[in-house]
Design a protein around this motif. Structure first.
Motif, short mmCIF file in Angstrom:
data_model
loop_
_atom_site.label_atom_id
_atom_site.label_comp_id
_atom_site.label_asym_id
_atom_site.label_seq_id
_atom_site.Cartn_x
_atom_site.Cartn_y
_atom_site.Cartn_z
N UNK A 139 0.80 -1.23 -0.12
CA UNK A 139 -0.06 -0.21 -0.13
C UNK A 139 0.82 1.18 0.00
N UNK A 140 2.07 1.12 0.90
CA UNK A 140 2.73 2.60 0.88
C UNK A 140 3.46 2.81 -0.41
N UNK A 141 3.92 1.27 -0.87
CA UNK A 141 4.57 1.59 -2.01
C UNK A 141 4.02 2.03 -3.20
N UNK A 142 2.76 1.51 -3.42
CA UNK A 142 1.86 2.01 -4.24
C UNK A 142 1.73 3.38 -4.41
N UNK A 143 1.36 3.96 -3.12
CA UNK A 143 0.92 5.48 -2.80
C UNK A 143 2.03 6.35 -3.08
N UNK A 144 3.37 5.75 -3.17
CA UNK A 144 4.54 6.71 -3.19
C UNK A 144 5.20 6.69 -4.60
N UNK A 145 4.26 6.36 -5.63
CA UNK A 145 4.83 6.32 -6.88
C UNK A 145 4.95 7.93 -7.27
N UNK A 146 6.00 8.12 -8.15
CA UNK A 146 6.39 9.59 -8.36
C UNK A 146 5.10 10.06 -9.13
N UNK A 147 4.55 11.05 -8.86
CA UNK A 147 3.32 11.55 -9.37
C UNK A 147 3.61 12.23 -10.82
N UNK A 148 5.01 12.77 -11.15
CA UNK A 148 5.43 13.15 -12.27
C UNK A 148 5.30 11.92 -13.29
N UNK A 149 5.97 10.70 -12.89
CA UNK A 149 5.73 9.61 -13.79
C UNK A 149 4.25 9.18 -14.02
N UNK A 150 3.57 9.13 -13.06
CA UNK A 150 2.20 8.71 -13.09
C UNK A 150 1.54 9.68 -14.14
N UNK A 151 1.97 11.17 -14.00
CA UNK A 151 0.97 12.03 -14.87
C UNK A 151 1.72 11.66 -16.30
N UNK A 152 2.71 11.35 -16.57
CA UNK A 152 3.35 11.14 -17.84
C UNK A 152 2.65 9.94 -18.35
N UNK A 153 2.55 8.79 -17.38
CA UNK A 153 1.83 7.69 -18.07
C UNK A 153 0.30 8.07 -18.49
N UNK A 154 -0.21 8.71 -17.81
CA UNK A 154 -1.58 9.19 -18.01
C UNK A 154 -1.56 9.89 -19.49
N UNK A 155 -0.63 10.95 -19.60
CA UNK A 155 -0.68 11.67 -20.72
C UNK A 155 -0.34 10.85 -21.95
N UNK A 156 0.42 9.64 -21.89
CA UNK A 156 0.52 8.84 -22.99
C UNK A 156 -0.52 7.78 -23.18
N UNK A 157 -1.58 7.89 -22.28
CA UNK A 157 -2.49 6.92 -22.30
C UNK A 157 -2.36 5.47 -21.79
N UNK A 158 -1.26 5.35 -20.93
CA UNK A 158 -0.72 4.03 -20.31
C UNK A 158 -1.84 3.81 -19.25
N UNK A 159 -2.66 2.99 -19.48
CA UNK A 159 -3.59 2.64 -18.23
C UNK A 159 -3.85 1.46 -18.02
N UNK A 160 -4.71 0.73 -16.91
CA UNK A 160 -5.12 -0.38 -16.93
C UNK A 160 -3.70 -1.39 -16.37
N UNK A 161 -3.65 -2.58 -16.90
CA UNK A 161 -2.92 -3.60 -16.86
C UNK A 161 -1.17 -3.06 -17.23
N UNK A 162 -1.42 -2.29 -18.31
CA UNK A 162 0.23 -1.70 -18.76
C UNK A 162 0.60 -0.72 -17.73
N UNK A 163 -0.20 0.13 -17.35
CA UNK A 163 0.25 1.01 -16.19
C UNK A 163 0.69 0.12 -14.96
N UNK A 164 -0.05 -0.78 -14.62
CA UNK A 164 0.31 -1.46 -13.37
C UNK A 164 1.69 -2.53 -13.81
N UNK A 165 1.83 -2.68 -14.97
CA UNK A 165 3.15 -3.63 -15.06
C UNK A 165 4.10 -2.74 -15.20
N UNK A 166 4.29 -1.51 -15.90
CA UNK A 166 5.38 -0.81 -16.33
C UNK A 166 5.58 0.26 -15.39
#
Length: 259
Positions: A139-166
């Motif tokens: 839980x703590x590790x998932x919450x600590x995902x870099x917000x910049x990287x999370x926003x970049x993944x969202x911008x490139x349309x990386x969602x679902x299983x791909x976002x989870x895996x990568x």
């Protein structure tokens, strides 16, 4: 090569010193409950024959592996879901804190009512204690995902299983492995405790049988074997961790070397 030898020497120095201190301190002991280390080591090969290892150690290792694997899968899966959704976390957090505060050995009689006294009960006890460090660290590790990287993944349309895996699991993996390391030591403890209740084999059962029969040197050999098992499992865990998190340790070493 020199660094490896130095690390081996440093790793073995303290255990060797403790063995020497134990040997010297117990050399003249006449206490039936505190036999000399020489007596314990002499009894070891006679007690832990290949037949007894197959009858007692292998079932214990199997129960530990099954309970640990079940806790790892459940902890990572639930922790990922809870850590990824704020509302789910808000709903689950009070219940998780309550369940985490309940000592797993207290649940042994309750689990026996539903799972009986066979291997299912022992695996359930191990899993019930090991799941919490894995779950909470995930839980703590998932919450600590870099917000910049999370926003970049969202911008490139990386969602679902791909976002989870990568993104999510790689970012959280150092914390997940920290929880898995904690769970391993808890699992060994619960393995022994679960085998002290209505068991017919296993390390915990055998050690208790030696104690009840006043075979004190044999009891100490069981404790030594249990410690050796813990060391072996810890070394194997480190090897797996270094292999899976090689990229993480490489980045950390590079950061240390940089000016």
């Amino acid at each position: 090569m020199t660094r490896v030898l130095l690390r081996l020497v440093l790793a073995g120095a303290l255990p060797a010193l403790l063995v020497v201190v134990w040997w010297v301190a117990s050399a003249g002991s006449t206490d039936v409950y505190w036999p000399p280390l020489r007596t314990i080591l002499t009894a070891f090969p006679d007690v832990w024959t290949p037949e007894r290892l197959r009858a007692d150690v292998l079932p214990s290792v199997w129960r530990l592996a099954a309970g640990y694997a079940l806790a790892a899968v459940a902890g990572v899966a639930l922790g990922t879901v809870i850590g990824s959704h704020r509302r789910v976390r808000a709903v689950c957090e009070p219940v998780l804190e309550f369940l985490r505060a309940v000592p797993p050995p207290v649940l042994v009689p309750v689990i026996m009512l539903f799972a009986g006294i066979g291997d299912t009960m022992k695996v359930a006890v191990i899993a019930s204690g090991c799941v919490w460090p894995v779950l909470l660290n995930t839980v703590e590790g998932v919450r600590a995902v870099d917000p910049v990287m999370a926003e970049a993944a969202r911008s490139y349309g990386i969602r679902g299983v791909a976002r989870l895996r990568s993104l999510v699991l790689p970012s959280a993996s150092p914390q997940i492995f920290a929880g898995l390391r904690q769970a391993l030591s808890i699992g060994i403890i619960l393995m022994v405790i679960s085998e002290m209740f209505a068991a017919s084999n296993g390390l915990g059962f055998t050690i208790v049988q030696f104690q009840r029969g006043f075979a004190i040197p044999d009891m100490w050999t069981g404790i030594l074997l249990l410690g050796m098992l813990g060391v072996v499992l810890s070394v194997l865990f480190r090897l797996v961790e270094r292999r899976v998190l090689g990229w993480y340790h490489g980045l950390r070493d590079a950061a240390r070397r940089s000016p």
